[in-house]
Design an enzyme around this catalytic site. Structure first.
Site, PDB file in Angstrom:
ATOM      1  N   HIS A  93       0.819  -1.216   0.000  1.00 57.56           N
ATOM      2  CA  HIS A  93       0.000   0.000   0.000  1.00 57.56           C
ATOM      3  C   HIS A  93       0.854   1.268   0.000  1.00 57.56           C
ATOM      4  CE1 HIS A  93      -3.861  -2.085   0.714  1.00 57.56           C
ATOM      5  NE2 HIS A  93      -3.110  -2.944   1.375  1.00 57.56           N
ATOM      6  N   ASN A 107     -10.395  -2.830   2.583  1.00 55.46           N
ATOM      7  CA  ASN A 107     -10.104  -2.782   1.145  1.00 55.46           C
ATOM      8  C   ASN A 107     -11.384  -2.470   0.390  1.00 55.46           C
ATOM      9  OD1 ASN A 107      -7.356  -3.313   1.038  1.00 55.46           O
ATOM     10  ND2 ASN A 107      -7.592  -5.522   0.776  1.00 55.46           N
TER      11      ASN A 107
HETATM   12 FE1  HDE Z   1      -2.367  -4.777   5.448  1.00 52.79          FE
HETATM   13  N1  HDE Z   1      -0.629  -3.976   6.022  1.00 52.79           N
HETATM   14  N2  HDE Z   1      -1.769  -6.554   6.145  1.00 52.79           N
HETATM   15  N3  HDE Z   1      -4.107  -5.626   4.855  1.00 52.79           N
HETATM   16  N4  HDE Z   1      -3.011  -3.005   4.874  1.00 52.79           N
HETATM   17  C1  HDE Z   1      -0.261  -2.687   5.864  1.00 52.79           C
HETATM   18  O1  HDE Z   1       0.949  -1.385   7.447  1.00 52.79           O
HETATM   19  C2  HDE Z   1      -0.699  -6.790   6.952  1.00 52.79           C
HETATM   20  C3  HDE Z   1      -4.454  -6.957   4.943  1.00 52.79           C
HETATM   21  C4  HDE Z   1      -4.279  -2.661   4.440  1.00 52.79           C
HETATM   22  O2  HDE Z   1      -3.113   3.544   4.001  1.00 52.79           O
HETATM   23  C5  HDE Z   1       1.070  -2.407   6.464  1.00 52.79           C
HETATM   24  O3  HDE Z   1       1.608   0.749   7.636  1.00 52.79           O
HETATM   25  C6  HDE Z   1      -0.637  -8.169   7.339  1.00 52.79           C
HETATM   26  C7  HDE Z   1      -5.833  -7.147   4.706  1.00 52.79           C
HETATM   27  C8  HDE Z   1      -4.331  -1.289   4.119  1.00 52.79           C
HETATM   28  O4  HDE Z   1      -1.567   3.387   5.562  1.00 52.79           O
HETATM   29  C9  HDE Z   1       1.475  -3.709   7.105  1.00 52.79           C
HETATM   30  C10 HDE Z   1      -1.686  -8.785   6.729  1.00 52.79           C
HETATM   31  C11 HDE Z   1      -6.348  -5.900   4.454  1.00 52.79           C
HETATM   32  C12 HDE Z   1      -3.072  -0.772   4.360  1.00 52.79           C
HETATM   33  C13 HDE Z   1       0.308  -4.595   6.785  1.00 52.79           C
HETATM   34  C14 HDE Z   1      -2.384  -7.773   6.003  1.00 52.79           C
HETATM   35  C15 HDE Z   1      -5.258  -4.973   4.556  1.00 52.79           C
HETATM   36  C16 HDE Z   1      -2.278  -1.855   4.849  1.00 52.79           C
HETATM   37  C17 HDE Z   1       2.079  -1.917   5.480  1.00 52.79           C
HETATM   38  C18 HDE Z   1      -2.080 -10.249   6.770  1.00 52.79           C
HETATM   39  C19 HDE Z   1      -7.777  -5.512   4.077  1.00 52.79           C
HETATM   40  C20 HDE Z   1      -2.591   0.659   4.128  1.00 52.79           C
HETATM   41  C21 HDE Z   1       2.595  -0.669   6.041  1.00 52.79           C
HETATM   42  C22 HDE Z   1      -2.114 -10.795   8.081  1.00 52.79           C
HETATM   43  C23 HDE Z   1      -8.776  -5.978   5.033  1.00 52.79           C
HETATM   44  C24 HDE Z   1      -3.014   1.544   5.249  1.00 52.79           C
HETATM   45  C25 HDE Z   1       1.700  -0.336   7.109  1.00 52.79           C
HETATM   46  C26 HDE Z   1      -2.539   2.954   4.926  1.00 52.79           C
HETATM   47  C27 HDE Z   1      -0.933  -1.718   5.266  1.00 52.79           C
HETATM   48  C28 HDE Z   1       0.281  -5.822   7.300  1.00 52.79           C
HETATM   49  C29 HDE Z   1      -3.519  -8.047   5.137  1.00 52.79           C
HETATM   50  C30 HDE Z   1      -5.423  -3.565   4.292  1.00 52.79           C
HETATM   51  C31 HDE Z   1       2.772  -4.291   6.598  1.00 52.79           C
HETATM   52  C32 HDE Z   1       0.448  -8.794   8.232  1.00 52.79           C
HETATM   53  C33 HDE Z   1      -6.555  -8.483   4.703  1.00 52.79           C
HETATM   54  C34 HDE Z   1      -5.553  -0.552   3.585  1.00 52.79           C
HETATM   55  O5  HDE Z   1       1.627  -3.544   8.472  1.00 52.79           O
END
Ligand code: HDE
Length: 483
Positions: free
Chosen positions: A55, A128
């Site tokens: 993202h 999302n």
């Molecule tokens: Fe993320 N995700 N994610 N994700 N995600 C990040 O946080 C993570 C997942 C989502 O505009 C990170 O600051 C793991 C699902 C958004 O700043 C990180 C897993 C969904 C954003 C991270 C998921 C999301 C992130 C990257 C699986 C939708 C941007 C940097 C267990 C429901 C938020 C950060 C923004 C960002 C980890 C899966 C949505 C790496 C470990 C499912 C919208 O922490």
């Protein structure tokens, strides 16, 4: 004539000349004494913080949420105590796989992150634009993302990596049926819906718990781009979605989303035929209809993209009283991952940055740490319990206990990766099916035959027509062999 302020260094020392370095004589070497030059170069070298590992490319805006319907029967959250309550928010919308300089108009889910500055602390709903996800277990997330990003050998993205992972992870089929549909490339950030995707919970002061899925319906209507439209825009204007959102807000055309919930009473989770905590599944609306909650609009652009959008730290673990998580394995992992990502990316005290600072009293016993932005608690007591009137752990509302049963083990929750993907396919009109098949065939065209055939088996299991049309599109002989 406007009298401009004098330039200064970082520590306020007025600057007389910002054009010429300090040298020994007219044509001599630059002197180390030129602290102004040295400060400027050092600051420049340290401008970048690590971009989000996923993202990374996005756009943010401020706005307001207004409660329009009473859901206080499901939650004691003050935000929902009465209809008409307003709350400020910050939203960031993003793509997933691309780096921070990548194009907006790519086929990718869109991050839909909301930070509500409630009177009881920040509530972050980090969703999302799709109601489900590619995997149902966090253990597979980093592998999944590796397969979506750049090949470690060539440094380039590769459809073979993507489809190799997906064809070996059939739980991804439902999300891919969405991703390769017309919804996979929104016409703008304003013309798409948002979802919590996960099941969360709401709880009352009486100790009742309800499982909940959040839906954000765009008031602008759904509009999408075709592959060819998107490819042209990716070249001519990589910031197309960012520009659209910024200009719309600038012109007072404030985008709005209507907020709904699906509510499942706690005990029904034990008998509902679909695992309500499986992130690859939706709850059919006939079982749990949408209940309207409120409306939010985006109405103010950031003054500074780095200070606000880049430093915004969203975390699913930010849940005020009355709002809770669920046993969804992916959500559980996210509760831990996001604060960890922020500490790494923007420092220990990231929650004190203005964009992340709660709009209510903050009474912690945390002290010190790099770049402490506040008074660090002054001379107040820094431990608890204490006898000196420090903040007490006595907030009257407490989340009800969560019943746990079963042994600790690694359970495979996979039981049906096909019926909801097939249901979605069969819901589509003929023109939408043709778009879907065309997008999939184009994406699979360069992928080795053995992976094409493996993936084809999944399409067939979702729906024979789905599989057959992809097989024909790929000129795969004897397509019926893959049933
Ligand atoms: Fe993320 N995700 N994610 N994700 N995600 C990040 O946080 C993570 C997942 C989502 O505009 C990170 O600051 C793991 C699902 C958004 O700043 C990180 C897993 C969904 C954003 C991270 C998921 C999301 C992130 C990257 C699986 C939708 C941007 C940097 C267990 C429901 C938020 C950060 C923004 C960002 C980890 C899966 C949505 C790496 C470990 C499912 C919208 O922490």
């Amino acid at each position: 004539m406007i009298k401009c302020p004098y330039m200064t260094t970082n520590t306020g020392i007025p600057i007389n000349d910002n054009q010429n370095s300090l040298t020994a004589g007219q044509r001599g070497p630059v002197l180390m004494a030129d602290a102004q030059l040295i400060e400027k170069m050092a600051q420049f070298n340290r401008e970048r913080v690590p971009e989000r590992v996923v993202h990374a490319k996005g756009a943010g805006a401020h706005g307001h949420f207004t409660v329009t319907h009473d859901i206080s029967a499901y939650t004691c959250a003050k935000l929902f105590a009465k209809v008409g309550t307003q709350c400020e928010l910050f939203m960031r919308i993003s793509t997933v796989a691309g780096e921070s300089g990548s194009a907006d108009t790519v086929r990718d889910p869109r991050g839909f992150a909301l930070k509500f500055y409630t009177e009881d602390g920040n509530w972050d709903l980090v969703g999302n634009n799709t109601p489900v996800f590619f995997v149902r277990d966090a253990l597979k997330f980093s592998d999944f993302i590796h397969s979506q990003k750049r090949d470690p050998g060539t440094g380039m993205r590769d459809n073979t990596m993507q489809w190799d992972f997906w064809s070996l992870s059939p739980e991804s089929l439902h999300q891919n049926t969405i991703l390769f549909s017309d919804r996979g490339i929104p016409a703008s950030y304003r013309h798409m819906d948002g979802f919590s995707s996960h099941t969360y919970s709401l709880w009352t002061a009486k100790g009742e718990r309800f499982w909940v899925k959040w839906h954000f319906k765009t008031e602008q209507g759904i509009q999408c781009l075709t592959n060819s439209e998107a490819a042209i825009l990716a070249g001519t204007d990589p910031d197309y979605h960012r520009r659209d959102l910024h200009n719309a807000i600038d012109q007072g055309d404030f985008p709005k989303w209507r907020v709904f919930v699906q509510i499942m009473p706690e005990l029904e989770a034990e008998t509902y035929p679909i695992n309500p905590f499986d992130l690859t599944k939706v709850w059919p609306h006939k079982d749990y209809p949408l209940i309207e909650v409120g409306l939010f609009e985006l109405n103010r652009n950031p003054d500074n993209v780095f200070a606000e959008t880049e430093q915004a730290a969203f975390e699913p673990s930010n849940m005020p009283a009355g709002i809770g998580a669920s046993p969804d394995k992916v959500l559980q992992a996210r509760l831990l991952s996001y604060p960890d990502a922020h500490r790494y990316r923007i420092g220990t005290n990231y929650s004190q940055l203005p964009i992340n600072k709660a709009h209510c009293p903050i009474n912690t016993y945390h002290r010190d740490g790099q770049t402490r932005f506040d008074a660090n608690g002054g001379s107040s007591v820094n431990y608890q319990p204490n006898s000196f009137n420090g903040p007490v752990d006595a907030y009257p509302l407490k989340e009800p206990p969560l019943k746990i049963c079963g042994d600790a083990d690694r359970y495979d929750q996979g039981n049906d990766d096909y019926s909801q993907a097939g249901d979605l396919y069969r819901l589509m009109t003929e023109d939408k099916k043709m778009l879907l098949i065309g997008n999939i065939v184009a994406a699979l065209a360069t992928v080795p035959r053995f992976i094409q055939e493996r993936q084809l088996g999944h399409f067939y299991k979702a729906d024979p027509d789905y599989g057959h049309r992809v097989a024909v599109g790929l000129n795969l002989l004897d397509p019926s062999a893959h049933k």
